[in-house]
Design a protein around this motif. Structure first.
Motif, PDB file in Angstrom:
ATOM      1  N   THR A  18      25.320  -1.127  -2.329  1.00 48.54           N
ATOM      2  CA  THR A  18      25.772  -2.392  -1.758  1.00 48.54           C
ATOM      3  C   THR A  18      27.132  -2.672  -2.359  1.00 48.54           C
ATOM      4  O   THR A  18      27.281  -2.664  -3.583  1.00 48.54           O
ATOM      5  CB  THR A  18      24.810  -3.550  -2.094  1.00 48.54           C
ATOM      6  N   GLY A  19      28.121  -2.862  -1.522  1.00 44.88           N
ATOM      7  CA  GLY A  19      29.459  -3.123  -2.027  1.00 44.88           C
ATOM      8  C   GLY A  19      30.465  -3.112  -0.902  1.00 44.88           C
ATOM      9  O   GLY A  19      30.130  -3.384   0.249  1.00 44.88           O
ATOM     10  N   THR A  20      31.705  -2.781  -1.246  1.00 46.20           N
ATOM     11  CA  THR A  20      32.759  -2.754  -0.246  1.00 46.20           C
ATOM     12  C   THR A  20      33.402  -1.375  -0.196  1.00 46.20           C
ATOM     13  O   THR A  20      33.386  -0.632  -1.183  1.00 46.20           O
ATOM     14  CB  THR A  20      33.838  -3.813  -0.530  1.00 46.20           C
ATOM     15  N   ALA A  21      33.963  -1.064   0.957  1.00 40.87           N
ATOM     16  CA  ALA A  21      34.657   0.208   1.155  1.00 40.87           C
ATOM     17  C   ALA A  21      35.807  -0.014   2.132  1.00 40.87           C
ATOM     18  O   ALA A  21      35.766  -0.926   2.961  1.00 40.87           O
ATOM     19  CB  ALA A  21      33.705   1.263   1.701  1.00 40.87           C
ATOM     20  N   GLU A  22      36.820   0.833   2.020  1.00 42.68           N
ATOM     21  CA  GLU A  22      37.948   0.781   2.944  1.00 42.68           C
ATOM     22  C   GLU A  22      37.639   1.537   4.235  1.00 42.68           C
ATOM     23  O   GLU A  22      38.173   1.220   5.287  1.00 42.68           O
ATOM     24  CB  GLU A  22      39.199   1.375   2.298  1.00 42.68           C
ATOM     25  N   GLN A  51      25.835  13.318   6.633  1.00 43.07           N
ATOM     26  CA  GLN A  51      26.407  12.730   5.435  1.00 43.07           C
ATOM     27  C   GLN A  51      27.055  11.403   5.797  1.00 43.07           C
ATOM     28  O   GLN A  51      27.549  11.237   6.901  1.00 43.07           O
ATOM     29  CB  GLN A  51      27.473  13.627   4.807  1.00 43.07           C
ATOM     30  N   VAL A  52      27.038  10.509   4.840  1.00 53.11           N
ATOM     31  CA  VAL A  52      27.766   9.260   4.931  1.00 53.11           C
ATOM     32  C   VAL A  52      28.768   9.284   3.795  1.00 53.11           C
ATOM     33  O   VAL A  52      28.411   9.552   2.642  1.00 53.11           O
ATOM     34  CB  VAL A  52      26.821   8.048   4.805  1.00 53.11           C
ATOM     35  N   ARG A  53      30.041   9.033   4.134  1.00 54.72           N
ATOM     36  CA  ARG A  53      31.103   9.033   3.135  1.00 54.72           C
ATOM     37  C   ARG A  53      31.711   7.640   3.051  1.00 54.72           C
ATOM     38  O   ARG A  53      32.022   7.027   4.075  1.00 54.72           O
ATOM     39  CB  ARG A  53      32.166  10.061   3.489  1.00 54.72           C
ATOM     40  N   LEU A  54      31.859   7.146   1.828  1.00 52.44           N
ATOM     41  CA  LEU A  54      32.443   5.836   1.589  1.00 52.44           C
ATOM     42  C   LEU A  54      33.739   6.024   0.817  1.00 52.44           C
ATOM     43  O   LEU A  54      33.733   6.573  -0.292  1.00 52.44           O
ATOM     44  CB  LEU A  54      31.493   4.963   0.759  1.00 52.44           C
ATOM     45  N   LYS A  55      34.851   5.580   1.400  1.00 56.34           N
ATOM     46  CA  LYS A  55      36.125   5.595   0.682  1.00 56.34           C
ATOM     47  C   LYS A  55      36.280   4.215   0.061  1.00 56.34           C
ATOM     48  O   LYS A  55      36.456   3.218   0.764  1.00 56.34           O
ATOM     49  CB  LYS A  55      37.301   5.897   1.601  1.00 56.34           C
ATOM     50  N   LEU A  56      36.198   4.176  -1.260  1.00 57.22           N
ATOM     51  CA  LEU A  56      36.256   2.918  -1.977  1.00 57.22           C
ATOM     52  C   LEU A  56      37.700   2.556  -2.309  1.00 57.22           C
ATOM     53  O   LEU A  56      38.593   3.402  -2.256  1.00 57.22           O
ATOM     54  CB  LEU A  56      35.433   3.026  -3.264  1.00 57.22           C
ATOM     55  N   GLY A  77      30.037  -6.243   8.735  1.00 55.80           N
ATOM     56  CA  GLY A  77      30.228  -5.011   7.970  1.00 55.80           C
ATOM     57  C   GLY A  77      29.416  -3.861   8.546  1.00 55.80           C
ATOM     58  O   GLY A  77      29.110  -3.832   9.740  1.00 55.80           O
ATOM     59  N   VAL A  78      29.044  -2.922   7.674  1.00 61.36           N
ATOM     60  CA  VAL A  78      28.351  -1.703   8.083  1.00 61.36           C
ATOM     61  C   VAL A  78      27.028  -1.606   7.323  1.00 61.36           C
ATOM     62  O   VAL A  78      27.000  -1.774   6.102  1.00 61.36           O
ATOM     63  CB  VAL A  78      29.196  -0.448   7.779  1.00 61.36           C
ATOM     64  N   THR A  79      25.967  -1.309   8.051  1.00 62.59           N
ATOM     65  CA  THR A  79      24.668  -1.057   7.434  1.00 62.59           C
ATOM     66  C   THR A  79      24.194   0.313   7.879  1.00 62.59           C
ATOM     67  O   THR A  79      24.209   0.626   9.071  1.00 62.59           O
ATOM     68  CB  THR A  79      23.625  -2.112   7.859  1.00 62.59           C
ATOM     69  N   VAL A  80      23.807   1.144   6.910  1.00 66.11           N
ATOM     70  CA  VAL A  80      23.229   2.454   7.192  1.00 66.11           C
ATOM     71  C   VAL A  80      21.776   2.418   6.740  1.00 66.11           C
ATOM     72  O   VAL A  80      21.500   2.140   5.569  1.00 66.11           O
ATOM     73  CB  VAL A  80      23.990   3.587   6.458  1.00 66.11           C
ATOM     74  N   LEU A  81      20.872   2.655   7.668  1.00 66.08           N
ATOM     75  CA  LEU A  81      19.440   2.714   7.377  1.00 66.08           C
ATOM     76  C   LEU A  81      19.005   4.153   7.544  1.00 66.08           C
ATOM     77  O   LEU A  81      19.009   4.679   8.653  1.00 66.08           O
ATOM     78  CB  LEU A  81      18.660   1.815   8.328  1.00 66.08           C
TER      79      LEU A  81
END
Length: 94
Positions: A18-22, A51-56, A77-81
């Motif tokens: 849980t957080g933020t990403a660009e 895969q899920v990639r998060l650029k922080l 925002g974005v939710t991945v389940l």
């Protein structure tokens, strides 16, 4: 400061991130999806394996292997389940 997305990555029995990403990228059954702030609302089914990639902020990237599930993009925002989720090793990243 660059705009950021609020992101939640959730597996069946636990919240993984849980957080933020660009930027959030994920492979769906319709193809590779990249989500930036301001993206249109949508719902997609995650491709398997995927895969899920998060650029922080600051350039760090987190990569997660996921099995099954959905990605939801809203104005919030974005939710991945995902059915299953685990950190990707350096060898898994592509």
């Amino acid at each position: 400061m660059a705009k950021e997305l609020r992101v939640e990555l959730v597996a069946v029995e636990e919240r993984i991130f849980t957080g933020t990403a660009e930027l959030v990228t994920a492979r769906t059954t319709e193809g590779e999806l990249g989500v930036l702030p301001g993206h249109a609302p949508m719902l997609g089914q995650l491709a398997e394996p995927g895969q899920v990639r998060l650029k922080l902020a600051g350039g760090d990237t987190q990569v997660w292997n996921v099995t099954g599930g959905f990605i939801s993009v809203t104005g919030e925002g974005v939710t991945v389940l995902a059915e299953e989720c685990s950190p990707a090793s350096a060898a898994d990243r592509h």
